[in-house]
Design a protein around this motif. Structure first.
Motif, PDB file in Angstrom:
ATOM      1  N   ARG A  96      84.581 120.412 -55.371  1.00 50.44           N
ATOM      2  CA  ARG A  96      84.799 120.184 -53.937  1.00 50.44           C
ATOM      3  C   ARG A  96      84.930 121.530 -53.244  1.00 50.44           C
ATOM      4  O   ARG A  96      85.834 122.308 -53.535  1.00 50.44           O
ATOM      5  CB  ARG A  96      86.055 119.367 -53.699  1.00 50.44           C
ATOM      6  N   SER A 128      82.342 115.337 -47.358  1.00 50.51           N
ATOM      7  CA  SER A 128      83.288 115.561 -48.464  1.00 50.51           C
ATOM      8  C   SER A 128      83.226 116.956 -49.012  1.00 50.51           C
ATOM      9  O   SER A 128      84.219 117.475 -49.513  1.00 50.51           O
ATOM     10  CB  SER A 128      83.010 114.560 -49.581  1.00 50.51           C
ATOM     11  N   GLY A 162      80.272 118.303 -59.001  1.00 46.49           N
ATOM     12  CA  GLY A 162      81.538 117.635 -58.733  1.00 46.49           C
ATOM     13  C   GLY A 162      82.592 118.541 -58.105  1.00 46.49           C
ATOM     14  O   GLY A 162      83.667 118.078 -57.755  1.00 46.49           O
ATOM     15  N   ILE A 215      81.471 117.828 -51.658  1.00 46.91           N
ATOM     16  CA  ILE A 215      81.341 117.767 -53.114  1.00 46.91           C
ATOM     17  C   ILE A 215      79.920 118.142 -53.516  1.00 46.91           C
ATOM     18  O   ILE A 215      78.948 117.643 -52.948  1.00 46.91           O
ATOM     19  CB  ILE A 215      81.704 116.352 -53.630  1.00 46.91           C
ATOM     20  N   SER A 221      76.749 117.822 -55.510  1.00 52.02           N
ATOM     21  CA  SER A 221      76.170 116.753 -56.305  1.00 52.02           C
ATOM     22  C   SER A 221      74.976 117.218 -57.121  1.00 52.02           C
ATOM     23  O   SER A 221      74.604 116.550 -58.075  1.00 52.02           O
ATOM     24  CB  SER A 221      75.758 115.579 -55.409  1.00 52.02           C
TER      25      SER A 221
END
Length: 104
Positions: A51, A94, A49, A96, A98
């Motif tokens: 970034r 993004s 999660g 991010i 995962s």
């Protein structure tokens, strides 16, 4: 009076470079001072999660041959990158994280 003043002024112009030259030669004979710079490496602990910034993503090595490392193919819009000794599955747009897989 003018002659004495002119003689002192010309003597000061002539002696100034000699004084600085002697200081420079004395500095050359001194031992050089070596300053050691300590590099502090911070190991980052990746979390799901997180970034990543664009600068962080640019410094990551993209893993194109993921089968070599026994990684699953990345889904559409994601890619595998290698950070230190970890493989991260990050979103392309993004940034991010995962998924995280520790390498051996």
């Amino acid at each position: 009076m003018k002659k004495i003043f002119a003689a002192l002024l010309s003597a000061s112009f002539l002696l100034t470079p000699i004084a600085f030259a002697s200081q420079a030669s004395a500095a050359e004979h001194r031992r050089p001072v070596i300053v050691e710079k300590k590099v502090v490496v911070h190991k980052y602990r990746w979390t799901k999660g997180h970034r990543m910034t664009a600068a962080e993503r640019r410094h990551m090595a993209e893993v194109r041959d993921y089968r070599r490392y026994r990684l699953s193919p990345p889904p559409r819009g994601y890619r595998w990158v290698r950070a230190d000794n970890d493989f991260l599955l990050i979103g392309i747009t993004s940034g991010i994280v995962s998924s995280i897989i520790a390498a051996r």
